[in-house]
Structure formats: structure tokens, C-alpha cells
Write a protein that holds these residues in place. Structure first.
Motif: not given
Lengths: 659, 134, 266
Positions: A155-157, A198-204, A206-217
Motif C-alpha cells: 500500500a505504501a509503495l 526487494p520491496k522492503m528495500v524499495d520502501v526504505a 523511496h523518497e516519498k515514504i517515511r519509515l517509522i518503526t518500533y512505533s504504535e498509534v
């Protein structure tokens, strides 16, 4: 006097078989204000809608009542119809004579009586309907995707590719989710990691995607186009800027802990990345097990780190960000087996779950991809697979079918036979379900080419016997009892909604079904939307599904997000609360009950005789109000009205039923 | 043995459902009951087949089955049944149909070996006569 | 602590030792057991059909007695009685139709006010196994014992609420409180054949054989039970042990209260 038109829909036989249409029309014609009444087989069809439009013009109708299905189904349709004929869309009122009448009653006479009563109610309300107008609201053109498994990644990609900014939120230290744990994928047997990483790397990257790990809503406020989300960024104890991901800390950490990623079949360290291909490839300290945090000694990682990235003093941080749309892709838990003592799981090491089996097959798993028995490290010859463990079991487990188990078990049987030459699998099933492209053929391969014997019979009990396992069942097809001695038993464990799905649903104001899977807005026609505008679903959090379906749903959700964000602005919902200044006593009961924080205090000046006095009243923020109506019932002087559902309108409805 | 519309629709199926309080149609024939039955080897019709026979209206065949007198009502099967069918209750209903007929008792005090009569605990004797005689 | 106590037919005759050791150990642990008056046979089996209500009159009468004595709990020992009482009581609490029918025959309505408990539950919940362990005078150290639960204590799953149906642990916890070692074997909840030993002996004998052999192979020197019928069956068909234990192979079968009495030295 208003000129009201009534249109009764047959809905084919849905309504007409139970409600006498002619009688209802005749009764409607007698109702106050009604100047026209007619019927149609399908009012929602083009023909039906044209009939409404023509009648509005021909008979100069200024209010319209449609007796048909639930407003949830077609309120929007008919609002557009009357708008096209020049009326304000809120002049239209629906009498639900399908879901609330014809579908739930059998006797035609009583159902007709009730339909007439419901139409009378709608007529009474329509006569008091006022014109309402939407306002334009700007959209925050940024999306949030919750969950970094394959659904969230896809979805993010896809959203990012349409040019909008996306934040991808993941609660673990790395994205990847369940798919990262799998070995091969059915029905093609391509390696899960090979197509996922490869998709995980694409996410990392991608200039439009910000990865926020170890995080919750933490908190969600606002509404479609304008959500404000507070995110808890858990203290990682590692400075992400300084860390290079060299991994020295993980090698030297003295505290070993059972690895969640390896399903407890291997250990990790207290400072860890879940798996070697982690994205981001930077560790986190698990404070519940770290020696420094539990015993105040050690600090080995700090000493070893060449860049000084270890930071024991980090605290949870809160990020507040505005989003126009949200995709929920939080995945699933595997079913707990505590009610299935008959299978000796936890009693004998060679009884394992299918996800554990994936790790035993996996080249980066605890056995380096050799399939070995947990008990003695030897390859198994005979393996029993038990299907539907926790699925299709209304007594002890989930009543539903988990959908993926038949296929992954066929895959396990094939892989077993490939990994251990001469080995044999016995698959105990209730029914084999293989609807999917190339799925049936894949299942055929398991028993035609890979030495799998399928036995129609649910295993009743597994008896550990020395270093082997005795499996008792029946072959229902031949009517023979089955008693097999095997080396391993693999339990096809059911799929559950996440244990915290209810909490997240509450934060997002979306709903779940009885099994805590998030509800789609319509099971057929709106499968990726929720009932809350601007929030979309992808993957197993909505219901069991396999990888191809998950990816398809994720892409669908991305399109929904993109089409929403591509608009300049949104029309607001005009059915919101309104304060009558003269009546408001300023006791602010309304503010206390408002779930959206949409009511605030306002000081006004008033002329009283010759004096000018100031007093406090309530004010509604039209952007925040969602029109739930809680304030209108809390208000003692009756000073707040919900537009489109005013006290006067509702009382007129009650009178129409009771008088 | 032949399945016919008359048999499937027979009143006997409804009798069994009424006396047992169980819906035999709920069973999806997974066989978990049979796999776990501790005395299944002595039965001629297996527990999951009892339900299948009942679904198909083969009640006569069931009434002639040894199974009815072998089931010890240990309730292992219904504790594991994913469809919440209490099979011992279905079997009891079938047993009652027989025992309520004249001469339908399965056990008479004289049938018991003297050794059993002497040594068995009351619990066992009372249980057996409640199961096997009216 | 005071309890109503329902012994049942078997404990007054063939299983006298079960009752004796229960009453002795209860006394040593400071429990007062008040036998309900004029009790009748509970019927031994809970009726498995929708038409038979009146066999429940006897157990309900005993429960009403306990209620009259103002006792919160009524203790039973025999697994058959426990099964009948627990299920009857649950039905009286939850089934309004049954409650009405039964109460037509009683002077005062019984609504399920009394809790039906097994003596083992009293030991576990009311006294606590830790407290029991503290009262042990002769630890049963080195004794390897196979806990045998049978069916009636545990099943049906939704009615008995005694312990996990597939993997119960209360016997094991009890044994370790006495200092003994509980042997792990997969037949601890498999049926012993129950009343089939009356009219279908070969079926019961086979069922018993599996249990005895499995317990023996796991190194047990004795089997612990809580049911007189289980004990009878397991003792009656000891010759099944010959395959694995030789011609004179024997395995003693003991009530849990016998082990308790030994450990408490009463």
C-alpha cells in the motif's frame, strides 16, 4: 403546505413479495402534504431515478420520500437524484421498508401495515426537512499506513508512486511482517524473502515514504482529509542517526532471549534486529530482558559500539502528524493452542505449528534450512499434518475457515518430500479447499508426486510414545480406524485477528466483526473501505486471506487513498450540531459528552433592557463535529439541534407512528 | 442399505433429535469423535457414522447396531467435537427407543457373572442398569 | 471450615477406605464434614436425554439439605456422584423449566444456592496445596505415581469446570504437595471402560490394559484415582500387565485420600 411525492420501490420481489405495494401507495396518497405517489420495480435503476426526476418537475414536488432499502445502501444515490431535479439533496427522506420491514416479516398484512407506518413517518419528517449546504474543506495530502507487513509495504509503495507522501508505521524494529517468516510461497514455490526483501528495500529508499518503526498509534483525532495522529515512537535505546548497522553489539550481547521471529525455536540477543535482512537494519534494545535495564549491570553494547550509538536514556517520543487518509494493515496473530491439549503441543518437542515448520524449512532459520526434528536433530521420515487446528471449531476455536491452511499444508508436504528424500506426509483434513488460480493443481502435485497421503479425518489425540508420536484418527472414506506412528506432527494453526484489534478499532472509530477482524463498508462493493470515511483496510486484519489477495487489496486501498488525496478539497457533512444561542444556558453538558472535542465555550454580549451583559454559551466547531448527536440529548434546555435530525423532526416522526 | 427421500425425511430422525436435544445435521463428518473413542474398536458403526446414519435417516440400521451398547458415555467425543454435537446423547436416545419397547432391556441381573455381582462397586452396578434396562 | 458432605452408596460399602481416609484427613486438616441426612443414591449417571427429570430429585434433595444447614459448599468424593451433582446443580441454576418441575416436589424451592465441590478442590482452593504440603509429616519422597483422572471429574468440558479437560494438572500438583513424583503418561484421561465392566467385560479390559501398560512403561509404581469404578476396573484387569511386567506384574491403585492419609500420618 409542502408538495410531497412518495415513491415505493418493489426491489424486485424483495419488498413486493411481502408488502402490498398498491395498498401502501393508496395509504400514502392520504397522508398530509402528499400530492403524488407511485411505485417502481427498481427505483435505484436509471429508469426508476428518471421517474423520480420527472415527477418532481411535472408535479412541482418540493419534498421526496422514497420507500425502499436502508439509507446506508442508497441515501447518496437518491440525494443525487433529487439534486439533479433541482431540489436540495436533504429534501429527500428514505423510509426503510426492506431491511426493517419486508426482510424481517413474513405476514403480508402486518408487513404492509408497518410499511405504511414507516412511510407516514418519513412523510412527517420530510415535511419538516430544511435545505442543508456542505462547505468545502481542505485535504492534508499525506497518508499513514499502519503495519509494515506485505499489505502495508504494498500500500505504501503504491501510494508513494502516485506522488503522495506516506508514513509507514511498524510496531516491531523492522518491517517485513509475517511474510518475512515464511519459507516458500504457494503455488509457485518462490522464496518468500526473495520476493519480499526487494520491496522492503524499495520502501526504505523511496523518497516519498517515511519509515517509522518500533512505533504504535497512540491517538487518532479528526476526520477524512484531516486526521491528526499521535504516534508513540518507542525508545529504541539506539541512536538511528549514529548506528551503522554493523551488528557488533548483537554479537557481543550476553543476554540470550527466545526469538519471536523464530517462533521460539532459536534465540536472539537482548539487543537485536528480528532477522538478518531487517529494514531498517538497526537494532533495538528489548528493555524487558536487557541486563542493564533489569539488573543495572553490563553495558557491553555501549562499550563495543564503534559509533557511540547506544543510548540507554532514550525515552518514548510522541510524533503528531496530520494525514488525509489512513490504511490499516495490521495483520494477524496465530491461534493460541491452550485449548488443544489433545495434540500434545508443548508436551512433546516434535509437535509444532505450521509457522514453526516454516522456520525449520527456512535457509536462514534455526536449522539452516535442514528439516530436523526439534527433539533429536534428526530428519523426520513420517510427518502427520493436522488441518483446521482452531479453525472450523465453534466449540473451542474459531468457527470460520482460516482459508490459507489447506494450501500451505500442501506446500509443506511438497517441501518435506523435497528436503528429506524418502519421507512421507500424512495430511489429516476435514475438507480440502483450493479455490485460487493454480491452487487445485498444486494440491494435486502434493499427493501425485510428493508422497503425501490425504486422510479425511480430524485427529482426535496425539499420544507421545517414547521418541515417537502416535496419531489416532479415522479414515472417514473407507470407514477404517487410523493409528499412525510418526516422527513429527505439524498443526495447521488457525488465524486470529490481532489481540489488540479492538483497541485500534476504537482509536480509529472503525468497527470489527465478532472475531475482531475490521469491518469493510460493504462485503462486496466496498471491500477496502471502512464505515469511517478516509480509513481503508488491507490484508488479514480485515479477514483471512493469502498473499496474492493481500497484495491486491493493498493496491486497491492505495488507489482509494490516491483518489481521495488527489482532490483539492472535500465536501463537509452538513448534518452537524447547531446551537440556538437564545436557548443555550451555558452549562456545557454538551461539551462533556462530545467525543470529537467539537464543542467549546464562547462568551457573547447581549442587550438586557438598557444594559449590555456578557454570558457563556456553547459553540460547535463545524469542522470537528461528526454529527453523532450525543450533545442534543445531553442538552437540558434543548438548545442544540442536529441539522437534518432536529428535535422537531424526530418528534414529528414519533407522532406519525404513535398518533 | 439404501438412502431414500422417505428415510431422510422420516419422523424417526426428528424423534432422535427431540429426545437427545441434539441437532444431528450440525455434524460435518470430521471424524474427531471416532478417532478419540476409547472403545471404538468394539463398535460396528463408528461414532461419526452414527451421526451420518442419523442424517440419512438410517435409523433402523442404528437400532440394530452393537455400538449403542458399547458406548460408555465417557464424553471424550463431545468434549472435542468442533460442531458441539453431544454424541452420547444421540446414542442414549437410540437406546431409549429400544428399551422403551416391551422386552427391550439389554441387561438382566442374572446376566452378571457372580464375580462381578460380588465385587463390583455399587456405582458400576447402578450405572449399568440405568444404561441397559428400564 | 464446615462443609456438607455427601458420601454416596459406594463410599459406605465397597469404597469404605475412601470415606475413612477422607474423614481422617479432613479432621487432621481442620475441616468439619457434616454428612447430609437421609441422603439417597444420586443415580450414578446424569441423564443424557431431554425427557428424564425425576432422577434429579434425589441429588436436589441432598443439595436442599446442604442449603438448610447453611453450608456454602457440599463436598463429594466419588467421581460419579461429583459428576451428577455438579451437572444437576448447574442445570438447576440455568434451566428455568427444569427448576420449576423439580421444585414442584420440594417443600422449599432450591435454586442452586449451594456450590458442589470435590474434596480435591477443597484441598487446592480452600486450604491450598502449599498449606497441605506444610502439614505433611511423612513426605512420599521417591514414590513415582501415575495420576489417573478418568472421565467423570473432567467431562463434559462445559459443565464440570474442574480442570483442563485434555491436560489437567490438579492430581500432579496434589502429588507434588505430598512430596511424591507424578509420572507423565498419555493415558491419564483416557476412559477405563466405566460400567462396561459389568456387561461388556472384554471392552473394559482392553481399555484398562492400555492405561496400565502406559503407566507401567512410564515407570509408575502405583496409580492414583478419585473414582471407585476406575479403581475397580484398574484392579480387576491387572492381568493385562503381564505383557510388560511379567507374570506376576501388579500395579497398586490408590485413592488420593489414601496417599494423603499416609503423608499426614493419620
Amino acid at each position: 403546505m409542502k408538495r410531497i411525492g412518495v415513491f415505493i420501490c418493489w426491489c424486485g420481489s424483495n419488498i413486493a413479495a411481502t408488502v402490498d405495494i398498491d395498498k401502501t401507495i393508496a395509504a400514502a396518497k392520504q397522508m398530509p402534504g402528499v400530492v403524488f405517489a407511485d411505485h417502481n420495480k427498481y427505483t435505484c435503476s436509471e429508469l426508476g431515478q428518471d421517474m423520480v426526476k420527472n415527477a418532481i418537475k411535472e408535479h412541482q414536488l418540493d419534498r421526496v420520500v422514497i420507500g425502499a432499502c436502508s439509507p446506508r445502501m442508497h441515501e447518496n444515490t437518491f440525494r443525487k437524484t433529487v439534486e439533479a431535479a433541482g431540489l436540495n439533496p436533504y429534501y429527500m427522506e428514505i423510509a426503510n421498508i426492506r431491511e426493517q420491514c419486508s426482510w424481517v416479516h413474513k405476514d403480508k398484512e402486518t408487513a404492509t401495515g408497518k410499511a405504511i407506518s414507516l412511510v407516514r413517518t418519513a412523510v412527517a419528517k420530510a415535511a419538516r426537512n430544511e435545505a442543508l449546504f456542505s462547505t468545502e474543506m481542505p485535504i492534508e495530502r499525506r497518508a499513514l499506513v499502519i503495519g509494515g507487513g506485505i499489505a502495508g509495504i504494498q500500500a505504501a509503495l503504491d501510494i508513494a508512486e502516485t506522488g503522495f507522501e506516506v508514513d509507514l508505521l511498524e510496531k516491531e524494529p523492522s518491517i517485513g511482517g509475517r511474510m518475512a517468516q515464511l519459507d516458500k510461497t504457494f503455488p509457485t514455490l518462490d522464496c518468500s524473502a526473495c520476493i519480499l526483501t526487494p520491496k522492503m528495500v524499495d520502501v526504505a529508499q523511496h523518497e516519498k515514504i517515511r519509515l517509522i518503526t518500533y512505533s504504535e498509534v497512540e491517538k487518532v483525532e479528526g476526520y477524512v482529509g484531516n486526521f491528526t495522529v499521535t504516534i508513540r515512537n518507542k525508545a529504541r535505546s539506539v541512536d538511528m542517526e549514529k548506528c551503522t548497522g554493523c551488528g557488533d553489539c548483537m554479537n557481543k550481547c550476553p543476554q540470550k532471549v527466545s526469538s519471536e521471529f523464530e517462533m521460539g525455536l532459536a534465540e536472539r540477543r537482548a539487543i537485536y534486529t528480528p532477522f538478518p535482512q531487517a529494514v531498517p537494519n538497526k537494532p533495538a534494545i528489548d528493555r524487558a530482558t536487557c541486563r542493564w535495564f533489569t539488573q543495572e549491570k553490563c553495558r557491553v553494547c555501549e562499550k563495543i559500539c564503534p559509533t557511540g550509538a547506544i543510548d540507554y536514556d532514550q525515552v518514548d517520543e510522541f510524533i503528531t502528524q496530520r494525514y488525509g487518509a489512513i490504511v490499516v494493515a495490521t495483520g494477524f496473530d496465530t491461534h493460541k493452542l491452550d485449548k488443544y491439549g489433545e495434540y500434545a503441543y508443548g508436551k512433546h518437542p516434535d509437535v509444532i505449528t505450521s509457522l514453526e515448520m516454516e522456520r525449520l524449512f527456512n535457509a536462514s532459520g534455526p536449522t539452516g534450512g535442514k528439516l530436523l526434528r526439534p527433539s533429536n536433530g534428526k530428519p523426520p521420515k513420517n510427518v502427520a499434518f493436522i488441518q483446521c487446528v482452531g479453525s472450523r471449531d465453534k466449540a473451542k476455536g474459531n468457527p470460520y475457515c482460516a482459508k490459507i491452511c489447506c494450501m500451505y499444508t500442501a506446500k509443506h508436504a511438497i517441501l518435506l518430500n523435497e528436503k528429506v528424500p524418502g519421507s512421507k506426509s500424512f495430511v489429516f483434513y476435514i475438507d480440502v479447499r483450493t479455490p485460487g488460480k493454480d491452487y487445485e493443481e498444486f494440491y494435486n502435485r502434493a499427493y501425485e508426486q510428493h508422497n503425501a497421503t490425504y486422510i479425511k479425518g480430524n485427529v482426535s489425540k496425539v499420544f507421545p510414545d517414547g521418541d515417537q508420536l502416535v496419531v489416532r484418527s479415522v479414515d472417514a472414506l473407507s470407514g477404517a480406524l487410523v493409528e499412525l506412528v510418526v516422527d513429527m506432527v505439524v498443526l495447521a494453526t488457525s488465524v486470529d485477528a490481532r489481540s489488540d484489534a479492538k483497541d485500534l478499532a476504537q482509536k480509529l472509530s472503525i468497527t470489527t466483526n465478532a472475531h475482531k477482524f475490521f469491518n469493510e463498508a460493504h462485503p462486496k462493493l466496498r471491500p477496502v473501505e471502512t464505515q469511517t470515511a478516509g480509513i481503508f483496510l488491507a490484508g488479514v486484519c480485515q479477514g483471512p486471506k493469502d498473499i496474492p489477495e493481500t497484495v491486491a487489496q493493498a493496491s486497491a486501498a492505495a488507489v482509494k487513498v490516491a483518489s481521495l488525496l488527489s482532490k483539492e478539497s472535500l465536501k463537509s457533512n452538513p448534518t452537524i450540531a447547531e446551537v440556538d444561542q437564545k436557548r443555550c444556558s451555558g452549562d456545557m453538558s454538551c461539551m462533556a459528552v462530545c467525543p470529537y472535542g467539537a464543542i467549546s465555550e464562547k462568551i457573547i454580549e447581549e442587550r438586557r433592557g438598557r444594559e449590555t451583559v456578557t454570558r457563556k454559551i456553547a459553540e460547535v466547531n463545524t469542522a470537528l463535529c461528526q454529527g453523532c448527536g450525543a450533545c442534543t440529548v445531553a442538552c437540558r434546555p434543548g438548545a442544540i439541534n442536529l441539522k437534518g435530525f432536529t428535535n422537531e423532526q424526530i418528534l414529528a416522526e414519533v407522532d406519525a407512528i404513535c398518533l | 442399505m439404501k438412502i431414500t427421500t422417505e428415510k431422510i425425511n422420516s419422523n424417526l430422525v426428528r424423534d432422535v433429535e427431540e429426545v437427545s436435544g441434539q441437532k444431528v445435521s450440525a455434524c460435518f463428518q470430521c471424524g474427531k469423535c471416532t478417532g478419540g473413542c476409547p472403545v471404538v474398536w468394539a463398535m460396528d458403526i463408528f461414532p461419526h457414522q452414527v451421526l451420518r446414519y442419523a442424517q440419512m435417516g438410517l435409523i433402523d440400521e442404528l437400532l440394530h447396531s452393537k455400538t449403542l451398547w458399547i458406548c460408555a458415555s465417557c464424553q471424550t467425543c463431545d468434549s472435542r467435537c468442533p460442531r458441539e454435537v453431544d454424541i452420547p446423547k444421540v446414542i442414549e436416545a437410540l437406546r431409549l427407543i429400544i428399551m422403551r419397547e416391551k422386552g427391550g432391556n439389554y441387561l438382566h441381573p442374572n446376566d452378571l457373572p457372580a464375580r462381578v455381582r460380588e465385587n463390583a462397586p455399587q456405582q458400576g452396578l447402578v450405572s449399568a442398569f440405568r444404561k441397559y434396562a428400564k | 471450615m464446615r462443609y456438607s458432605y455427601y458420601p454416596g452408596c459406594t463410599l459406605k460399602t465397597k469404597a469404605k477406605v475412601y470415606e475413612d481416609t477422607t474423614l481422617q484427613t479432613a479432621k487432621a486438616l481442620g475441616l468439619e464434614m457434616v454428612e447430609v441426612e437421609e441422603w439417597q443414591c444420586c443415580g450414578a449417571l446424569y441423564p443424557l436425554n431431554t425427557e428424564e427429570h425425576f432422577s434429579l430429585l434425589a441429588p436436589v434433595r441432598a443439595l436442599s439439605q446442604a442449603k438448610e444447614l447453611n453450608h456454602e459448599k457440599m463436598v463429594t468424593l466419588c467421581a460419579g456422584c461429583f459428576n451428577v451433582f455438579k451437572r444437576t446443580n448447574k442445570a438447576m441454576r440455568e434451566d428455568g423449566e427444569l427448576r420449576r418441575k423439580i421444585n414442584d416436589y420440594l417443600e422449599e424451592d432450591y435454586l442452586g444456592e449451594v456450590d458442589v465441590v470435590h474434596y480435591l478442590e477443597v484441598l487446592k482452593k480452600d486450604i491450598g496445596f502449599t498449606a497441605v504440603a506444610e502439614k505433611v509429616k511423612k513426605k512420599l519422597e521417591g514414590r513415582k505415581i501415575a495420576p489417573y483422572y478418568g472421565c467423570l471429574l473432567l467431562k463434559p468440558r462445559n459443565e464440570m469446570d474442574f480442570d483442563d479437560v485434555e491436560n489437567p494438572t490438579i492430581f500432579e500438583d496434589f502429588l507434588s504437595a505430598l512430596g511424591a513424583t507424578a509420572v507423565e503418561y498419555p493415558y491419564k484421561t483416557e476412559c477405563c471402560g466405566s460400567y462396561l465392566s459389568m456387561a461388556n467385560e472384554e471392552v473394559a479390559e482392553t481399555a484398562v490394559g492400555r492405561i496400565l501398560k502406559s503407566a507401567y512403561k512410564s515407570g509408575a509404581e502405583a496409580i492414583m484415582v478419585a473414582c471407585p469404578l476406575c479403581k475397580y476396573n484398574l484392579e480387576e484387569y491387572q492381568k493385562q500387565l503381564q505383557d510388560v511386567a511379567g507374570e506376576n506384574g501388579k500395579m497398586s491403585v490408590l485413592y488420593f485420600t489414601e496417599l494423603l492419609a499416609e503423608a499426614l500420618d493419620v
